[in-house]
Enzyme design. Structure first.
Site, short mmCIF file in Angstrom:
data_model
loop_
_atom_site.label_atom_id
_atom_site.label_comp_id
_atom_site.label_asym_id
_atom_site.label_seq_id
_atom_site.Cartn_x
_atom_site.Cartn_y
_atom_site.Cartn_z
N ARG A 1 -35.70 -12.97 52.48
CA ARG A 1 -34.55 -13.69 52.85
C ARG A 1 -33.98 -14.56 51.92
O ARG A 1 -34.66 -15.55 51.48
CB ARG A 1 -34.46 -14.05 54.29
CG ARG A 1 -34.93 -12.97 55.10
CD ARG A 1 -34.57 -13.31 56.82
NE ARG A 1 -35.06 -12.26 57.37
CZ ARG A 1 -34.83 -11.03 57.80
NH1 ARG A 1 -33.53 -10.76 57.37
NH2 ARG A 1 -35.52 -10.27 58.58
N ASP A 2 -32.60 -14.68 51.65
CA ASP A 2 -31.93 -15.55 50.79
C ASP A 2 -31.94 -16.76 51.46
O ASP A 2 -31.57 -17.06 52.66
CB ASP A 2 -30.46 -14.93 50.52
CG ASP A 2 -29.95 -15.76 49.26
OD1 ASP A 2 -29.63 -15.23 48.02
OD2 ASP A 2 -29.58 -16.95 49.46
N ASN B 1 -26.14 -9.64 39.93
CA ASN B 1 -25.12 -10.47 39.09
C ASN B 1 -25.87 -10.69 37.95
O ASN B 1 -27.00 -10.82 38.01
CB ASN B 1 -25.13 -11.82 39.95
CG ASN B 1 -24.16 -12.00 41.28
OD1 ASN B 1 -23.38 -10.84 41.30
ND2 ASN B 1 -24.51 -12.68 42.51
N VAL C 1 -30.11 -17.33 38.98
CA VAL C 1 -31.59 -17.49 39.18
C VAL C 1 -32.13 -16.35 37.89
O VAL C 1 -31.62 -15.25 38.25
CB VAL C 1 -32.33 -17.03 40.38
CG1 VAL C 1 -33.86 -17.18 40.01
CG2 VAL C 1 -32.06 -18.43 41.32
N HIS D 1 -32.75 -9.76 40.42
CA HIS D 1 -32.71 -9.51 41.92
C HIS D 1 -31.64 -8.64 42.50
O HIS D 1 -30.36 -8.94 41.94
CB HIS D 1 -32.69 -11.14 42.55
CG HIS D 1 -31.62 -11.87 42.22
ND1 HIS D 1 -31.92 -12.68 40.96
CD2 HIS D 1 -30.48 -12.33 42.55
CE1 HIS D 1 -30.73 -13.45 41.03
NE2 HIS D 1 -30.02 -13.31 41.97
N HIS E 1 -29.09 -8.25 45.68
CA HIS E 1 -28.77 -8.59 46.94
C HIS E 1 -28.51 -7.66 47.88
O HIS E 1 -27.73 -6.45 47.47
CB HIS E 1 -27.30 -9.63 46.82
CG HIS E 1 -27.30 -10.68 45.88
ND1 HIS E 1 -27.74 -11.94 46.48
CD2 HIS E 1 -27.43 -11.10 44.48
CE1 HIS E 1 -27.56 -13.01 45.58
NE2 HIS E 1 -27.64 -12.28 44.57
P1 DGP Z 1 -27.51 -15.31 42.15
O1 DGP Z 1 -26.37 -16.21 42.26
O2 DGP Z 1 -27.30 -13.78 42.12
O3 DGP Z 1 -28.45 -15.61 40.80
O4 DGP Z 1 -28.32 -15.45 43.15
C1 DGP Z 1 -29.48 -16.33 43.62
C2 DGP Z 1 -29.75 -16.32 44.98
O5 DGP Z 1 -31.00 -16.90 45.07
C3 DGP Z 1 -28.97 -17.30 45.76
O6 DGP Z 1 -28.21 -16.56 46.78
C4 DGP Z 1 -29.57 -18.35 46.42
C5 DGP Z 1 -31.28 -17.67 46.27
N1 DGP Z 1 -32.21 -18.60 46.05
C6 DGP Z 1 -32.42 -19.51 45.15
N2 DGP Z 1 -33.47 -20.18 45.22
C7 DGP Z 1 -34.13 -19.74 46.29
C8 DGP Z 1 -35.44 -19.87 46.90
O7 DGP Z 1 -36.21 -20.76 46.50
N3 DGP Z 1 -35.83 -18.87 47.80
C9 DGP Z 1 -34.80 -18.10 48.44
N4 DGP Z 1 -35.26 -17.49 49.53
N5 DGP Z 1 -33.77 -17.90 47.71
C10 DGP Z 1 -33.37 -18.58 46.80
#
Ligand code: DGP
Length: 114
Positions: free
Chosen positions: A29-30, A87, A96, A100, A102
């Site tokens: 989960r995000d 993305n 990040v 990934h 979404h």
């Molecule tokens: P993007 O913007 O497409 O690179 O999405 C990165 C997503 O990763 C963002 O929606 C927040 C999520 N995210 C960042 N750090 C962490 C983490 O440490 N744990 C989790 N579960 N999600 C994270």
């Protein structure tokens, strides 16, 4: 990759709410959900961006999509519908740098995205 947060989630060094796992990919989960269901599907292999995909990685990307489908079924959002998003780099909104997918669902999505 030592300093990659998603590598650390994949290896279990950093905790995450993991909802799916197989030999190639992990779904969790995000941290900052943008919808009632917001899951990130990552490969265990470190790949920084979609631009860095190699031809031999195509199977992994297929697995990521298959995992998203499976999670959508389990979360009960498959029939109503959902969105999947990669993305890529700055203008694509990537923050990040470990690819990934979404998976967003549980509410109506708008188009075009922001
Ligand atoms: P993007 O913007 O497409 O690179 O999405 C990165 C997503 O990763 C963002 O929606 C927040 C999520 N995210 C960042 N750090 C962490 C983490 O440490 N744990 C989790 N579960 N999600 C994270």
């Amino acid at each position: 990759m030592d300093d990659c947060i998603f590598c650390k989630i994949a290896s279990g060094d950093i905790p995450a709410d993991i909802v799916y796992q197989d030999e190639q990919v992990v779904g969790f989960r995000d941290l900052n959900p943008q919808a009632p269901t917001h899951v990130l599907v990552i490969p265990k292999k470190h790949i920084a961006t979609l631009n860095d995909l190699l031809p031999e990685d195509e199977e992994i990307v297929g697995r990521m999509v298959g995992a998203a489908r499976e999670i959508a079924m389990r979360e009960g959002i498959a029939d109503a519908g959902y969105r999947t998003v990669f993305n890529c780099n700055e203008q694509g909104g990537q923050t990040v740098f470990h690819i990934h997918l979404h998976l967003l669902g549980g509410r109506p999505m708008t188009w075009p995205p922001g």
